[in-house]
Design an enzyme around this catalytic site. Structure first.
Site, PDB file in Angstrom:
ATOM      1  N   ASP A  43       0.837  -1.199   0.000  1.00  0.00           N
ATOM      2  CA  ASP A  43       0.000   0.000   0.000  1.00  0.00           C
ATOM      3  C   ASP A  43       0.875   1.254   0.000  1.00  0.00           C
ATOM      4  OD1 ASP A  43      -2.570   1.518   0.439  1.00  0.00           O
ATOM      5  OD2 ASP A  43      -1.529   2.022   2.297  1.00  0.00           O
ATOM      6  N   GLU A 114      -1.767  -5.333  -3.954  1.00  0.00           N
ATOM      7  CA  GLU A 114      -0.826  -4.586  -3.113  1.00  0.00           C
ATOM      8  C   GLU A 114       0.298  -5.487  -2.610  1.00  0.00           C
ATOM      9  OE1 GLU A 114      -3.765  -1.060  -1.408  1.00  0.00           O
ATOM     10  OE2 GLU A 114      -3.387  -2.825  -0.173  1.00  0.00           O
TER      11      GLU A 114
END
Length: 224
Positions: A43, A114
């Site tokens: 992220d 991610e």
């Protein structure tokens, strides 16, 4: 494995395997590491690379506009879309009872994307992550920019109406090139202030670009 195999050649294939391991599978198979920790790191890496790309692509955008664009590009829905485009859903290791789908905004798919970003970063460093993500980001950024331009004239009109200002005035100030490939230059006036000129392959495209420029300037000024 398909789709994502061309993004990066892993020197440590175990990282890719971990990125594709959902917690439900790890829970059923002691000793297997899930992708949760990688997802946490991915992220942050994704946000950094998208931020860099937006700053380079749109040098005139202010912080507010950049923040909104980044939020749209890294949200769960967008990450899930990218996961499907890379065929991650066909290679994820999950508990068979999970019933994994590919619905928009799937957290399972978003987390997997991610985690993949983080696996590439850990395996090859930031430059490898940039190389892998740039083609994906570029396509989405240009789509986002097109959406912004499509709405710019309407947004500028609404901005003026909300402040009881006269409607924006668009003026063609230049035209060049051969008949089959004309380039138009257009300015827009808002309450006496002139923005542009901006160019486009049609008068409409130039007007949209001018409206977007005016909006960015006006919103930046109002936020001071």
């Amino acid at each position: 494995m398909t789709g994502f195999g061309e993004l990066h050649q892993f020197s440590d294939p175990a990282l890719l395997e971990q990125a594709l391991t959902h917690p439900s599978y790890a829970n059923e198979h002691p000793g297997e590491a899930s992708n949760q920790r990688l997802e946490f790191l991915g992220d942050a890496v994704l946000q950094l690379i998208v931020s860099e790309h937006l700053l380079a692509r749109f040098p005139d955008w202010d912080e507010g506009r950049l923040t909104k664009a980044r939020a749209r590009l890294v949200d769960r829905r967008q990450c899930a879309v990218l996961a499907v485009e890379l065929d991650l859903h066909r290679n994820l290791r999950t508990d068979s009872r999970l019933g994994l789908g590919v619905e928009p905004g799937s957290k399972v798919l978003s987390d997997a994307f991610e985690a993949l970003v983080a696996a590439i970063y850990v395996d090859g460093g930031l430059e490898s992550a940039r190389r892998a993500l740039t083609p994906l980001i570029t396509t989405k950024v240009e789509g986002l920019h097109a959406d912004t331009l499509r709405d710019a004239k309407s947004e500028l009109q609404e901005w003026c109406q909300a402040r009881q200002l006269p409607a924006p005035i668009y003026l063609e100030v230049a035209r060049s090139g051969p008949d089959h490939a004309l380039t138009f230059g257009v300015t827009v006036s808002v309450s006496g202030a002139v923005y542009g000129p901006c160019t486009g392959s049609s008068k409409k495209a130039a007007q949209l670009a001018a409206a977007a420029l005016a909006l960015a300037a006006l919103e930046s000024k109002s936020g001071e």
